[in-house]
Design a protein around this motif. Structure first.
Motif, mmCIF file in Angstrom:
data_model
loop_
_atom_site.group_PDB
_atom_site.id
_atom_site.type_symbol
_atom_site.label_atom_id
_atom_site.label_comp_id
_atom_site.label_asym_id
_atom_site.label_seq_id
_atom_site.Cartn_x
_atom_site.Cartn_y
_atom_site.Cartn_z
ATOM 1 N N TRP A 274 0.841 -1.189 0.000
ATOM 2 C CA TRP A 274 0.000 0.000 0.000
ATOM 3 C C TRP A 274 0.883 1.250 0.000
ATOM 4 C CZ3 TRP A 274 -5.549 0.147 1.468
ATOM 5 C CH2 TRP A 274 -6.129 -1.127 1.496
ATOM 6 N N LYS A 275 0.351 2.327 -0.560
ATOM 7 C CA LYS A 275 1.020 3.625 -0.497
ATOM 8 C C LYS A 275 0.381 4.439 0.619
ATOM 9 C CE LYS A 275 2.526 7.526 -3.326
ATOM 10 N NZ LYS A 275 3.940 7.274 -3.005
ATOM 11 N N ALA A 276 1.220 4.997 1.499
ATOM 12 C CA ALA A 276 0.706 5.718 2.664
ATOM 13 C C ALA A 276 1.085 7.195 2.613
ATOM 14 C CB ALA A 276 1.233 5.091 3.946
ATOM 15 N N HIS A 277 0.165 8.053 3.092
ATOM 16 C CA HIS A 277 0.397 9.492 3.241
ATOM 17 C C HIS A 277 0.036 9.857 4.675
ATOM 18 C CE1 HIS A 277 0.568 9.792 -1.176
ATOM 19 N NE2 HIS A 277 -0.532 9.065 -1.192
ATOM 20 N N VAL A 278 0.952 10.488 5.381
ATOM 21 C CA VAL A 278 0.740 10.857 6.781
ATOM 22 C C VAL A 278 0.914 12.359 6.928
ATOM 23 C CG1 VAL A 278 1.506 10.510 9.156
ATOM 24 C CG2 VAL A 278 1.624 8.611 7.513
ATOM 25 N N GLY A 279 -0.027 13.012 7.591
ATOM 26 C CA GLY A 279 0.081 14.452 7.769
ATOM 27 C C GLY A 279 -1.109 15.034 8.504
ATOM 28 N N GLN B 271 -4.209 5.707 3.145
ATOM 29 C CA GLN B 271 -3.520 4.546 2.574
ATOM 30 C C GLN B 271 -4.322 4.015 1.385
ATOM 31 O OE1 GLN B 271 -1.462 2.117 5.935
ATOM 32 N NE2 GLN B 271 -3.357 2.853 6.841
ATOM 33 N N GLN B 272 -3.636 3.668 0.327
ATOM 34 C CA GLN B 272 -4.317 3.219 -0.873
ATOM 35 C C GLN B 272 -3.499 2.147 -1.577
ATOM 36 O OE1 GLN B 272 -3.044 7.303 -2.859
ATOM 37 N NE2 GLN B 272 -4.070 6.012 -4.358
ATOM 38 N N ARG B 273 -4.232 1.311 -2.302
ATOM 39 C CA ARG B 273 -3.591 0.309 -3.151
ATOM 40 C C ARG B 273 -4.409 0.215 -4.433
ATOM 41 N NH1 ARG B 273 -2.524 -5.628 -0.835
ATOM 42 N NH2 ARG B 273 -4.806 -5.603 -0.709
ATOM 43 N N GLY B 274 -3.799 0.669 -5.536
ATOM 44 C CA GLY B 274 -4.525 0.706 -6.795
ATOM 45 C C GLY B 274 -5.605 1.770 -6.781
ATOM 46 N N ARG B 275 -6.642 1.572 -7.568
ATOM 47 C CA ARG B 275 -7.721 2.546 -7.671
ATOM 48 C C ARG B 275 -8.883 2.259 -6.723
ATOM 49 N NH1 ARG B 275 -7.240 5.957 -11.781
ATOM 50 N NH2 ARG B 275 -9.427 6.547 -11.480
ATOM 51 N N ASP B 276 -9.002 1.018 -6.248
ATOM 52 C CA ASP B 276 -10.202 0.637 -5.501
ATOM 53 C C ASP B 276 -10.017 0.595 -3.991
ATOM 54 O OD1 ASP B 276 -11.698 0.332 -7.861
ATOM 55 O OD2 ASP B 276 -10.950 -1.717 -8.138
ATOM 56 N N GLU B 277 -8.869 0.134 -3.531
ATOM 57 C CA GLU B 277 -8.680 -0.037 -2.092
ATOM 58 C C GLU B 277 -8.170 1.268 -1.476
ATOM 59 O OE1 GLU B 277 -7.681 -4.522 -1.087
ATOM 60 O OE2 GLU B 277 -6.252 -3.692 -2.535
ATOM 61 N N PHE B 278 -8.908 1.769 -0.511
ATOM 62 C CA PHE B 278 -8.625 3.092 0.061
ATOM 63 C C PHE B 278 -9.024 3.099 1.526
ATOM 64 C CE2 PHE B 278 -9.976 7.458 1.078
ATOM 65 C CZ PHE B 278 -8.871 8.185 0.686
ATOM 66 N N GLN B 279 -8.155 3.678 2.362
ATOM 67 C CA GLN B 279 -8.453 3.816 3.786
ATOM 68 C C GLN B 279 -7.998 5.183 4.272
ATOM 69 O OE1 GLN B 279 -7.195 0.506 6.219
ATOM 70 N NE2 GLN B 279 -7.928 -1.030 4.746
ATOM 71 N N LEU B 280 -8.832 5.805 5.074
ATOM 72 C CA LEU B 280 -8.522 7.135 5.620
ATOM 73 C C LEU B 280 -8.919 7.176 7.081
ATOM 74 C CD1 LEU B 280 -9.184 10.619 4.086
ATOM 75 C CD2 LEU B 280 -10.140 10.080 6.333
ATOM 76 N N ASP B 281 -8.037 7.727 7.916
ATOM 77 C CA ASP B 281 -8.327 7.925 9.333
ATOM 78 C C ASP B 281 -8.042 9.376 9.685
ATOM 79 O OD1 ASP B 281 -8.886 5.129 10.533
ATOM 80 O OD2 ASP B 281 -7.091 4.817 9.322
ATOM 81 N N PHE B 282 -9.070 10.085 10.132
ATOM 82 C CA PHE B 282 -8.980 11.494 10.521
ATOM 83 C C PHE B 282 -9.174 11.558 12.022
ATOM 84 C CE2 PHE B 282 -11.173 15.893 10.089
ATOM 85 C CZ PHE B 282 -9.986 16.548 10.355
ATOM 86 N N ILE B 283 -8.134 12.010 12.733
ATOM 87 C CA ILE B 283 -8.115 11.929 14.192
ATOM 88 C C ILE B 283 -7.829 13.304 14.788
ATOM 89 C CG2 ILE B 283 -7.023 10.801 16.178
ATOM 90 C CD1 ILE B 283 -6.114 8.615 14.165
ATOM 91 N N LYS B 284 -8.640 13.701 15.738
ATOM 92 C CA LYS B 284 -8.420 14.950 16.460
ATOM 93 C C LYS B 284 -7.363 14.717 17.534
ATOM 94 C CE LYS B 284 -9.577 19.294 17.167
ATOM 95 N NZ LYS B 284 -9.210 20.313 16.172
#
Length: 199
Positions: A76-81, A99-112
């Protein structure tokens, strides 16, 4: 079933109690013979109510089974910020992991700050799931059937998907070949996302 909502069954009132089952007065001899029959009616009614409530509970519990999504690994490709999210009602700033893998698999976590989960998004080719404070619980189903306010969050996958062409309502900035900032706007829903990534 295409979508899921968190549901609570609230009981009480005359239908859920024995208050509506009045037994004959022992001072009324003419009705003494009806006592066993009346008690049986009340018992049967309570049993029917309990059975119906149990059936509804099992039905909704079965519908709420969350889909299991894969745990991201090195593929997976990850972006943190950080993410700044705004709409007509509020502006929120917090930590974000995409975090994403290809065009379909996608995960996002937004944390305060402090670890408060504002929203978590999980998606694959067929199903999307979102949960957290901004979702008021959880939702799962096909992206096109999502609540109106949730749809921009599910469309973020398109903004992060690998593509050589410019995406609508999206502006990206790169540093050293890595995505450093991403601006995404959804005018129809009046929602804006500004991502700034440290890695």
């Amino acid at each position: 079933m295409s979508e899921i909502y968190d549901v609570a069954i609230i009981g009480g009132g005359p239908a859920g109690s024995t208050a509506g089952c009045l037994l004959p007065s022992p001072d009324a001899p003419s009705r003494t013979s009806r006592l066993p029959h009346s008690f049986s009616d009340c018992h049967d009614m309570r049993s029917l109510i309990l059975a119906s409530a149990l059936a509804l509970t099992l039905l909704f519990t079965g519908c709420q089974t969350p889909k299991s999504f894969p745990t991201p690994d090195s593929t997976w490709k990850a972006h943190v910020g950080q993410l700044k999210f705004s709409n007509r009602k509020r502006t929120l700033i917090g930590d974000v992991v995409v975090q994403q893998r290809g065009r379909d698999e996608f995960q996002l976590d937004f944390i305060k700050g402090g670890g408060l989960p504002l929203i978590s998004v999980r998606q694959d080719a067929a199903t999307s799931r979102a949960e957290g404070i901004l979702v008021h619980g959880s939702w799962q189903g096909a992206p096109g059937s999502a609540p109106h306010a949730l749809r921009p969050w599910l469309k973020l996958r398109e903004s992060f998907a690998p593509s050589g062409s410019k995406k609508a309502n999206t502006e990206a900035q790169y540093s050293g070949g890595q995505l450093s900032m991403l601006f995404v706007a959804f005018p129809d829903e009046d929602q804006r996302f500004v991502f700034q990534f440290s890695r």
